[in-house]
Scaffold this motif. Structure first.
Motif, mmCIF file in Angstrom:
data_model
loop_
_atom_site.group_PDB
_atom_site.id
_atom_site.type_symbol
_atom_site.label_atom_id
_atom_site.label_comp_id
_atom_site.label_asym_id
_atom_site.label_seq_id
_atom_site.Cartn_x
_atom_site.Cartn_y
_atom_site.Cartn_z
ATOM 1 N N SER A 69 0.997 -0.779 -0.223
ATOM 2 C CA SER A 69 -0.080 -0.045 -0.019
ATOM 3 C C SER A 69 0.971 1.240 0.032
ATOM 4 C CB SER A 69 -0.982 0.147 1.281
ATOM 5 O OG SER A 69 -0.296 -0.029 2.375
ATOM 6 N N HIS A 70 2.073 1.250 0.527
ATOM 7 C CA HIS A 70 3.082 2.160 0.480
ATOM 8 C C HIS A 70 4.251 1.672 0.983
ATOM 9 C CE1 HIS A 70 4.282 6.749 0.743
ATOM 10 N NE2 HIS A 70 4.896 6.219 1.990
ATOM 11 N N VAL A 71 5.510 2.323 0.070
ATOM 12 C CA VAL A 71 6.965 2.085 0.370
ATOM 13 C C VAL A 71 7.430 3.401 0.748
ATOM 14 C CG1 VAL A 71 8.771 0.854 -0.311
ATOM 15 C CG2 VAL A 71 6.728 -0.264 -0.794
ATOM 16 N N GLU A 72 8.006 3.711 1.903
ATOM 17 C CA GLU A 72 8.679 4.759 2.356
ATOM 18 C C GLU A 72 9.909 4.580 2.465
ATOM 19 O OE1 GLU A 72 8.781 8.975 3.470
ATOM 20 O OE2 GLU A 72 7.257 7.551 2.941
ATOM 21 N N GLY A 73 10.766 5.356 1.606
ATOM 22 C CA GLY A 73 12.416 5.205 1.580
ATOM 23 C C GLY A 73 13.089 6.226 2.326
ATOM 24 N N HIS A 74 14.205 5.629 2.891
ATOM 25 C CA HIS A 74 14.981 6.831 3.626
ATOM 26 C C HIS A 74 16.472 6.321 3.340
ATOM 27 C CE1 HIS A 74 18.188 6.648 6.845
ATOM 28 N NE2 HIS A 74 18.008 7.817 6.981
ATOM 29 N N GLY A 75 17.260 7.366 3.250
ATOM 30 C CA GLY A 75 18.811 7.266 3.174
ATOM 31 C C GLY A 75 19.671 8.593 3.079
ATOM 32 N N LEU A 76 20.601 8.551 2.615
ATOM 33 C CA LEU A 76 21.659 9.637 2.962
ATOM 34 C C LEU A 76 21.971 10.410 1.311
ATOM 35 C CD1 LEU A 76 24.208 8.902 5.489
ATOM 36 C CD2 LEU A 76 22.599 10.885 5.439
ATOM 37 N N ASN A 77 21.270 9.626 0.118
ATOM 38 C CA ASN A 77 21.599 10.135 -1.190
ATOM 39 C C ASN A 77 20.363 10.545 -1.933
ATOM 40 O OD1 ASN A 77 22.329 10.054 -4.054
ATOM 41 N ND2 ASN A 77 24.193 10.629 -3.181
ATOM 42 N N ALA A 78 19.917 11.634 -2.161
ATOM 43 C CA ALA A 78 18.470 11.952 -2.807
ATOM 44 C C ALA A 78 18.612 11.248 -4.036
ATOM 45 C CB ALA A 78 18.162 13.261 -2.551
ATOM 46 N N GLU A 79 19.617 11.592 -4.959
ATOM 47 C CA GLU A 79 19.720 10.950 -6.355
ATOM 48 C C GLU A 79 19.491 9.393 -6.302
ATOM 49 O OE1 GLU A 79 22.619 11.551 -10.171
ATOM 50 O OE2 GLU A 79 23.032 12.612 -8.416
ATOM 51 N N GLU A 80 20.233 8.676 -5.407
ATOM 52 C CA GLU A 80 19.997 7.217 -5.343
ATOM 53 C C GLU A 80 18.310 6.952 -5.046
ATOM 54 O OE1 GLU A 80 24.282 5.821 -3.791
ATOM 55 O OE2 GLU A 80 22.481 5.258 -2.407
ATOM 56 N N LEU A 81 17.831 7.658 -4.151
ATOM 57 C CA LEU A 81 16.412 7.296 -3.418
ATOM 58 C C LEU A 81 15.451 7.714 -4.794
ATOM 59 C CD1 LEU A 81 16.859 8.858 0.109
ATOM 60 C CD2 LEU A 81 16.596 6.235 -0.704
ATOM 61 N N ALA A 82 15.592 8.865 -5.609
ATOM 62 C CA ALA A 82 14.915 9.144 -6.545
ATOM 63 C C ALA A 82 14.858 8.231 -7.857
ATOM 64 C CB ALA A 82 15.283 10.603 -7.257
ATOM 65 N N LYS A 83 15.863 7.324 -7.899
ATOM 66 C CA LYS A 83 15.807 6.393 -8.971
ATOM 67 C C LYS A 83 15.243 4.876 -8.560
ATOM 68 C CE LYS A 83 18.570 8.552 -11.971
ATOM 69 N NZ LYS A 83 18.032 8.609 -13.677
ATOM 70 N N ASN A 84 14.838 4.885 -7.282
ATOM 71 C CA ASN A 84 14.203 3.573 -6.692
ATOM 72 C C ASN A 84 12.899 3.553 -7.422
ATOM 73 O OD1 ASN A 84 13.346 1.453 -5.204
ATOM 74 N ND2 ASN A 84 14.595 1.838 -3.570
ATOM 75 N N PRO A 85 12.758 2.530 -7.987
ATOM 76 C CA PRO A 85 11.127 2.395 -8.588
ATOM 77 C C PRO A 85 10.056 2.042 -7.801
ATOM 78 C CG PRO A 85 12.574 0.567 -9.484
ATOM 79 C CD PRO A 85 13.533 1.530 -8.695
ATOM 80 N N GLN A 86 10.482 1.522 -6.399
ATOM 81 C CA GLN A 86 9.823 0.784 -5.706
ATOM 82 C C GLN A 86 9.300 1.618 -4.231
ATOM 83 O OE1 GLN A 86 11.943 -2.947 -5.135
ATOM 84 N NE2 GLN A 86 9.985 -3.819 -5.554
ATOM 85 N N LEU A 87 9.888 2.899 -4.499
ATOM 86 C CA LEU A 87 9.479 3.682 -3.172
ATOM 87 C C LEU A 87 8.495 4.803 -3.658
ATOM 88 C CD1 LEU A 87 13.351 5.082 -2.212
ATOM 89 C CD2 LEU A 87 11.831 2.988 -1.293
ATOM 90 N N ASP A 88 7.317 5.102 -2.963
ATOM 91 C CA ASP A 88 6.491 5.753 -3.163
ATOM 92 C C ASP A 88 6.798 7.380 -2.741
ATOM 93 O OD1 ASP A 88 4.473 3.949 -4.233
ATOM 94 O OD2 ASP A 88 4.338 3.255 -2.346
ATOM 95 N N HIS A 89 7.735 7.384 -1.736
ATOM 96 C CA HIS A 89 7.833 8.477 -1.105
ATOM 97 C C HIS A 89 9.269 8.283 -0.371
ATOM 98 C CE1 HIS A 89 8.055 11.851 1.811
ATOM 99 N NE2 HIS A 89 7.940 12.519 0.962
#
Length: 215
Positions: A69-89
């Motif tokens: 229903s929702h996948v929330e991502g966290h990390g230290l590099n916004a560019e990497e996280l933005a490329k992750n297709p499984q993250l909703d936010h």
């Protein structure tokens, strides 16, 4: 106290934000490890769950044929996280500076940390937050192998082996009132001893510790 102050130190004491400032679009474990991790997620995370992927990057290793229903991502590099297709936010935050998660109580059915727990300097604070944001019966899944960035791993992790790592992560869970008994999962590949001396034909050991939030 779980760790003594010297055990929390890193060889590279500069800000973690600087180390992770540029993106690394690579996987830090081999395909066999990733397959086992994806299967573990498939087995332990129900369909339509709300998932928090802590210390994530451009890939989360969640099964592609399961709907969440929702996948929330966290990390230290916004560019990497933005490329992750499984993250909703996603959000960027240095947990070694501020372990307090900007998330509501009991808002996730599963919390994941994949091949990154070795970099936490204050794991008891982070695991307390994991417990807070989990729903009752929700699972925390922490996976790791024998790889690391040694300059950023804490001393306690650098100076110990697989069995000690398993016990450390179990202790992280046990230090927080409200988690059930942690379960260790270990899968070490059979290897040819002679080839292993030359690092030929070897694969990453799969290690994980899971625990659920008790009522």
């Amino acid at each position: 106290m779980l760790l003594q102050p010297h055990q929390r130190t890193k060889l590279d004491e500069t800000q973690d934000d600087l180390f992770y400032d540029y993106p690394r679009f690579v996987t830090h474990v081999d395909d066999r490890f990733i397959e086992q991790l994806t299967q573990l997620y498939c087995d332990r995370i129900p369909t339509n769950a709300r998932v928090l992927d802590l210390m994530s990057s451009w890939v989360s290793h969640l099964p592609k044929d399961v709907t969440y229903s929702h996948v929330e991502g966290h990390g230290l590099n916004a560019e990497e996280l933005a490329k992750n297709p499984q993250l909703d936010h996603y959000f960027v935050q240095n947990l070694n500076e501020n372990p307090k998660l900007p998330l509501a109580d009991q808002s996730f059915d599963a919390v994941l940390i994949a091949v990154s727990v070795q970099y936490l300097q204050y794991p008891e604070a982070v695991f307390s937050e994991i417990h807070r944001v989990l729903t009752v019966g929700g699972a925390a899944i922490v996976s790791f192998s024998n790889r690391m960035f040694p300059n950023k791993a804490i001393q306690a992790w650098r100076e110990s082996g697989d069995q000690e790592h398993l016990q450390m992560v179990k202790t992280y869970f046990e230090s927080i009132k409200g988690f059930g008994s942690p379960e260790a999962i270990v899968n070490r590949p059979e290897e040819n001893a002679i080839l292993a001396l030359f690092n030929i034909g070897t694969s990453d050991p799969f290690l994980a510790v899971t625990a659920t939030k008790a009522a």
